[in-house]
Design an enzyme around this catalytic site. Structure first.
Site, PDB file in Angstrom:
ATOM      1  N   HIS A 189      29.675  36.034  32.273  1.00 16.90           N
ATOM      2  CA  HIS A 189      28.678  35.165  31.620  1.00 16.90           C
ATOM      3  C   HIS A 189      27.781  35.925  30.642  1.00 16.90           C
ATOM      4  CE1 HIS A 189      29.891  31.877  34.098  1.00 16.90           C
ATOM      5  NE2 HIS A 189      29.478  32.415  35.221  1.00 16.90           N
TER       6      HIS A 189
ATOM      7  N   ASP B 247      38.032  32.976  37.363  1.00 16.83           N
ATOM      8  CA  ASP B 247      36.783  32.573  37.994  1.00 16.83           C
ATOM      9  C   ASP B 247      36.614  31.065  37.812  1.00 16.83           C
ATOM     10  OD1 ASP B 247      33.978  34.150  38.851  1.00 16.83           O
ATOM     11  OD2 ASP B 247      33.649  32.146  38.009  1.00 16.83           O
TER      12      ASP B 247
ATOM     13  N   HIS C 104      34.006  29.454  37.162  1.00 16.42           N
ATOM     14  CA  HIS C 104      33.070  29.140  36.078  1.00 16.42           C
ATOM     15  C   HIS C 104      33.661  29.602  34.750  1.00 16.42           C
ATOM     16  CE1 HIS C 104      30.571  29.591  39.756  1.00 16.42           C
ATOM     17  NE2 HIS C 104      29.986  28.497  39.276  1.00 16.42           N
TER      18      HIS C 104
ATOM     19  N   ASP D 297      35.976  32.127  43.286  1.00 16.98           N
ATOM     20  CA  ASP D 297      35.169  30.945  43.589  1.00 16.98           C
ATOM     21  C   ASP D 297      35.855  29.631  43.252  1.00 16.98           C
ATOM     22  OD1 ASP D 297      34.931  31.700  40.947  1.00 16.98           O
ATOM     23  OD2 ASP D 297      32.744  31.742  40.917  1.00 16.98           O
TER      24      ASP D 297
HETATM   25 ZN    ZN Z   1      32.075  32.101  39.084  1.00 17.14          ZN
END
Ligand code: ZN
Length: 335
Positions: A116, A151, A153, A238
């Site tokens: 991120h 991931d 996200h 995740d």
């Molecule tokens: Zn994540």
């Protein structure tokens, strides 16, 4: 080779934070128990020149000028944040160099995560984009790098860093609509980088069957056509059905299959220049057994998994895969 430092356990030590040291402890403990925590080397901090290739000076200044501050409410800055984040980036750099030199898969077990963090920002538990720093270093020496981001996200930081860069292919599967809110199928890169950003925006409930189709119909054909010199995986766990932060539904065997197929793809396209770098994943058992499964595969062994429920019989991801194929069809021959 596994690149790891116990120094990663000193970052954000509060057990109340979801991105906590026990995550990495759980992975290392399971690998030890399975006899897979072998050939472990300590990283050196990423050279500042490599960090600066990805992150701008005003952003890096924040670490010096705002100790005891925050990048966002869950991404705190402490005295040692920059040092440990730099060591994590160094670990991925070292793992990538070792893999490129030896033509063998390598593993970087690190925290904090990185995907991120963008050119001028951090957040979402991320400070320095370790995978991007490693990819940029090798792209600068003329190599073509594919980043597979599993991931749950979207890796907004990695996407932003390489949006206009045709030397780095960024492929992300993620749950669309949760943090950070980016990553629709229509985001395909900018300028010369158009077609080198590939997003598969899954909705809640997508699991093993959906990822299998995404791999068959999007990831494998595009990576083969891209012909990378190395494949780097941003391996967040995740997207597992037990993960407390997201609503994706990969089982442990589904995760292991996804990563193993990625390793096999790297074996065919770039001589096993293949790096697994740890990103998110917040259920300790899921994290431990998926990492044991994928590291075991690289070592030619099987590790047992217990979280095996198949929750995606309906293959909820078909619309996302269709949207990605439609958005990418002007750049890649997808049958
Ligand atoms: Zn994540």
């Amino acid at each position: 080779v596994i690149v790891y430092s116990p120094r990663f356990l000193d970052h954000a030590p509060s057990p109340l934070h979801v991105e906590r040291p026990d995550r990495l402890r759980a992975v290392v403990a399971r690998l030890r128990a399975e006899g897979l925590f072998e050939d472990v080397v300590a990283p050196v901090p990423a050279p500042l020149a490599d960090v600066r290739r990805v992150h701008g000076a005003p952003y890096l200044d924040a670490f010096a000028t705002r100790p005891d501050g925050f990048l966002d409410p869950e991404t705190a800055l402490d005295d040692d944040t920059f040092e440990i984040a730099r060591l994590a980036a160094g670990a991925v750099l070292d793992a990538t160099r070792a893999s490129v030199d030896s033509a063998r898969p390598t593993v970087a077990l690190v925290r904090p995560p990185g995907h991120h963090a963008g050119p001028g920002y951090g957040g979402g538990f991320c400070y320095l984009n370790s995978v991007a720093i490693a990819a940029a270093a090798h792209a600068a020496s003329g190599r073509r790098i594919a980043i597979l981001d599993y991931d749950a996200h979207h890796g907004n930081g990695t996407q932003d860093i390489f949006a206009a860069d045709p030397r780095v292919l960024y492929v992300s599967t993620h749950q669309f609509g949760i943090y950070p809110g980016t990553g629709p199928a229509e985001d395909v890169g900018e300028g010369e980088g158009r077609g080198f950003t590939v997003n598969v925006p899954f909705r809640a409930g997508c699991g093993d069957a959906s990822y299998r189709v995404a791999f068959d119909d999007v990831i494998e054909p595009i990576v083969r056509a891209f012909r990378p010199d190395a494949v780097l995986v941003s391996l967040g766990v995740d997207a597992h059905y037990r993960d407390p932060l997201t609503s994706l539904a990969l089982s442990s065997p589904g995760y292991v299959e996804l990563v193993n197929r990625s390793a096999d793809l790297a074996a065919r396209t770039c001589g096993s220049r293949f790096v697994l770098a740890m990103e998110g994943g917040y259920h300790l058992d899921a994290l431990a057994e998926v990492w044991a499964g994928v590291v075991g595969h690289l070592a030619g062994r099987r590790a047992e998994a217990h979280l095996t429920a198949d929750l995606d019989a309906e293959m909820r991801g078909a619309p996302a895969v269709r949207a990605t194929r439609a958005a990418q069809s002007e750049f890649w021959n997808l049958r």
